[in-house]
Scaffold this active site. Structure first.
Site, short mmCIF file in Angstrom:
data_model
loop_
_atom_site.label_atom_id
_atom_site.label_comp_id
_atom_site.label_asym_id
_atom_site.label_seq_id
_atom_site.Cartn_x
_atom_site.Cartn_y
_atom_site.Cartn_z
NE ARG A 286 66.28 -35.00 99.22
CZ ARG A 286 66.37 -36.31 99.37
NH1 ARG A 286 66.65 -36.80 100.53
NH2 ARG A 286 66.16 -37.11 98.35
N GLY A 287 71.17 -31.80 101.47
CA GLY A 287 71.48 -30.67 102.35
C GLY A 287 72.19 -29.56 101.61
#
Length: 352
Positions: A286-287
């Site tokens: 997600r980062g």
């Protein structure tokens, strides 16, 4: 018959002094909703609610299908309710109206039925129709869902919000009856860390996390007080004063939304983003996604075509700081740690 009073003007976004990180994060999420929303943590009285309402007032009107409770887009199927989609497929002419972008406040005491909507089982069984009363997620479709003091919200409600925000769909099931409707919104949460922190797995679901602090500079504090006092005395005149700046920023946002699909990011930069997230021990991908999305949105906002290392640097801290694992013995600020790793990986000079 008494006249209806005109709505009171909102404090202009262009007039907000300071809190640049918060303002930029909100603008980027409007340009690229896939970033996943913003978590704003900071002191009381730092303009969190004011800024969010000012952002909505800044944005252009959106086209919606008249009398549709889900703010259905008349053209995009993924933003239509099932009923509107069927009408469109039958070739019906959809009556369109233009409305401000929805801003839905979620009260702390809201029930799950109030948030998700309710199915009238009795009506469904007796009349054979899916009787559904839409909730706050339906009203927030294509808009902003704002949760003040999100760190005090019940965990099960936060789970519901984040699942809907991630999937873009709200599903309500009861007694074998299932209702689905679009629920694509920018989730914005705010809170004071002194009142408790969000669980790490929930905080991670917010695309960006920004910190706001009380302004310390005396001159800036005086300027803020003066501007606010002037606005309170004559909000209409104050709004007129910032009319040109507001319109210029509105046009920048519209252009950025159109330009976004043409913005490119090199393979080298994407590899460096992956290396940064890996070295920071960020769980999942997600980062990486948020850093890519936010860097492209920033490039579009600045009317450029290609993402640079400096673009990635500017959005790295709000995209990654809340994804670092908490170490009680760590003395380095999470934002500084992100920048230190980024500058080493990208070969950028250390800040003076």
């Amino acid at each position: 018959m008494s006249a209806i009073a005109a709505p009171r003007p909102v404090f202009p976004f262009s007039a907000i002094i300071g809190q640049e990180e918060m303002k930029l994060a909100l603008l980027l999420n409007v340009i690229e909703p896939r970033i996943g929303g913003v978590m704003i943590m900071g002191d009381r009285g730092t303009g969190k609610s004011t800024t969010i309402r000012a952002l909505v007032d800044l944005l252009p009107l959106i086209a919606v299908v008249k009398d549709d409770p889900y703010n259905s887009d008349p053209e995009r199927y993924e933003l239509m309710s099932e009923e509107v989609r069927l009408r469109k497929q039958r070739g019906e002419t959809l009556e369109v109206v233009y409305r401000p972008l929805p801003l839905v406040d979620l009260p702390l005491g809201a029930t799950e039925d109030r948030v998700c909507g309710t199915i009238d089982i009795e009506k469904a069984l007796s009349e054979g129709i899916k009787a559904f009363e839409p909730g706050l997620l339906a009203k927030a479709n294509r808009g902003i869902l704002y949760v003040d003091e999100v760190n005090l919200l019940d965990d099960h409600l936060v789970d519901v919000l984040l699942d809907a925000a991630a999937s873009g769909v709200n599903t309500v099931e009861r007694e074998g009856i299932s209702i689905r409707h679009p629920a694509r919104f920018v989730l914005v949460g705010s809170g004071n860390p002194e009142e408790g922190e969000l669980r790490p797995q929930l905080l991670d679901r917010f695309g960006m996390s920004v910190e706001v602090h009380t302004v310390k500079n005396p001159r800036q504090r005086v300027q803020i007080v003066r501007e606010r006092s002037t606005f309170e005395e004559d909000p209409v005149h104050f709004h007129q004063k910032y009319k040109d700046q507001q319109e210029a920023l509105r046009q920048r946002l519209v252009c950025a939304q159109k330009k976004l699909s043409h913005v490119t990011i090199s393979d080298e930069l994407q590899l460096q983003i992956a290396e940064i997230c890996g070295e920071l021990d960020v769980d999942g991908l997600r980062g990486d996604l948020v850093l890519n999305f936010s860097a492209r949105a920033l490039t579009a906002l600045e009317e450029r075509d290609t993402v640079t290392a400096q673009d990635v640097e500017r959005v790295a801290v709000p995209s990654l700081r809340h994804r670092l694992r908490k170490d009680p013995l760590e003395t380095i600020d999470s934002g500084y740690k992100v920048l230190k790793v980024l500058r080493r990986v990208m070969g950028l000079p250390e800040a003076s």
